[in-house]
Design a protein around this motif. Structure first.
Motif, short mmCIF file in Angstrom:
data_model
loop_
_atom_site.label_atom_id
_atom_site.label_comp_id
_atom_site.label_asym_id
_atom_site.label_seq_id
_atom_site.Cartn_x
_atom_site.Cartn_y
_atom_site.Cartn_z
N PHE A 26 49.61 44.21 145.83
CA PHE A 26 48.22 43.84 145.51
C PHE A 26 47.24 44.99 145.69
CE2 PHE A 26 50.19 39.72 146.05
CZ PHE A 26 49.63 39.02 145.01
N ASP A 27 47.77 46.17 145.96
CA ASP A 27 46.95 47.37 146.13
C ASP A 27 45.82 47.13 147.13
OD1 ASP A 27 46.27 50.03 145.71
OD2 ASP A 27 44.85 49.53 144.10
N CYS A 28 46.22 46.68 148.31
CA CYS A 28 45.25 46.41 149.38
C CYS A 28 45.85 46.87 150.70
CB CYS A 28 44.90 44.93 149.43
SG CYS A 28 46.27 43.85 149.89
N VAL A 29 45.09 46.76 151.76
CA VAL A 29 45.58 47.15 153.08
C VAL A 29 46.35 45.97 153.69
CG1 VAL A 29 43.76 48.84 153.49
CG2 VAL A 29 43.39 46.46 154.16
N PRO A 30 47.31 46.24 154.57
CA PRO A 30 48.07 45.16 155.19
C PRO A 30 47.21 44.14 155.94
CG PRO A 30 49.21 47.23 155.53
CD PRO A 30 47.87 47.56 154.91
N SER A 31 46.08 44.57 156.46
CA SER A 31 45.21 43.62 157.17
C SER A 31 44.66 42.55 156.22
CB SER A 31 44.08 44.34 157.89
OG SER A 31 43.25 45.00 156.97
N GLN A 32 44.58 42.86 154.94
CA GLN A 32 44.14 41.87 153.95
C GLN A 32 45.19 40.75 153.85
OE1 GLN A 32 41.26 42.18 151.90
NE2 GLN A 32 41.61 40.14 151.09
N ILE A 33 46.45 41.12 153.91
CA ILE A 33 47.53 40.14 153.90
C ILE A 33 47.43 39.27 155.15
CG2 ILE A 33 50.04 39.80 153.82
CD1 ILE A 33 48.77 41.15 151.27
N ASN A 34 47.22 39.91 156.31
CA ASN A 34 47.06 39.17 157.56
C ASN A 34 45.91 38.17 157.47
OD1 ASN A 34 49.13 40.57 158.77
ND2 ASN A 34 47.80 41.93 159.91
N TYR A 35 44.79 38.62 156.90
CA TYR A 35 43.62 37.75 156.76
C TYR A 35 43.97 36.49 155.96
CZ TYR A 35 39.32 35.84 154.90
OH TYR A 35 38.33 34.98 154.52
#
Length: 153
Positions: free
Chosen positions: A35-44
């Motif tokens: 998703f071309d994002c940071v891993p913390s976005q997945i955590n959120y």
């Protein structure tokens, strides 16, 4: 792409797989790359949109071989009964009352005899201490137990 839209896309992607199977296992880094994002976005997304209250159980293991496992939970047909049991006490529960609740859970076949005996041992005054807060600890443990029993994984 805005963060809100990315979160929605991640949620929809995961829910699509959860429609097809009861459990999925993902890796944060791989999802972040996808998703071309940071891993913390997945955590959120996981922490806010895949909660027990929303019908999901999440298990996470960090580290190099880490994963996030998401399972759909089914509401038990005993949920109303368990909610009523949970409402019988608030922040304090005596050992005698805990024994009665465990006995009732056994009678309703929500616990096996072995599970009941193990719970009785864990909720005993000798285990929880006599400093005056054992009833509060016992109540917290029983609330957690009743909540967990209301979901079937």
């Amino acid at each position: 792409m805005s963060n809100h839209n990315t979160s929605d896309l991640i949620e929809a992607y995961l829910k699509k797989f959860l429609e097809e199977q009861a459990m999925i296992e993902i890796r944060r880094a791989e999802m972040a790359d996808l998703f071309d994002c940071v891993p913390s976005q997945i955590n959120y997304v996981i922490n806010t949109r895949f909660t027990v209250q929303k019908g999901y159980n999440v298990e996470s293991k960090r580290g190099g071989g880490g994963y996030i496992r998401i399972e759909k939970v089914r509401i038990s047909n005993h949920q109303s009964f368990l909610s009523q049991m949970d409402a019988l006490f608030t922040d304090s529960l005596s050992e005698k009352d805990a024994q009665a609740i465990i006995q009732k859970l056994y009678e309703e076949e929500l616990l096996t005899q072995k599970e009941g005996h193990l719970l009785l041992a864990l909720l005993a005054k000798q285990v929880l201490g006599k400093e005056g807060n054992e009833n509060k600890i016992r109540a917290n443990l029983m609330h957690a137990l009743l909540q967990r029993l209301s979901y079937e994984i």
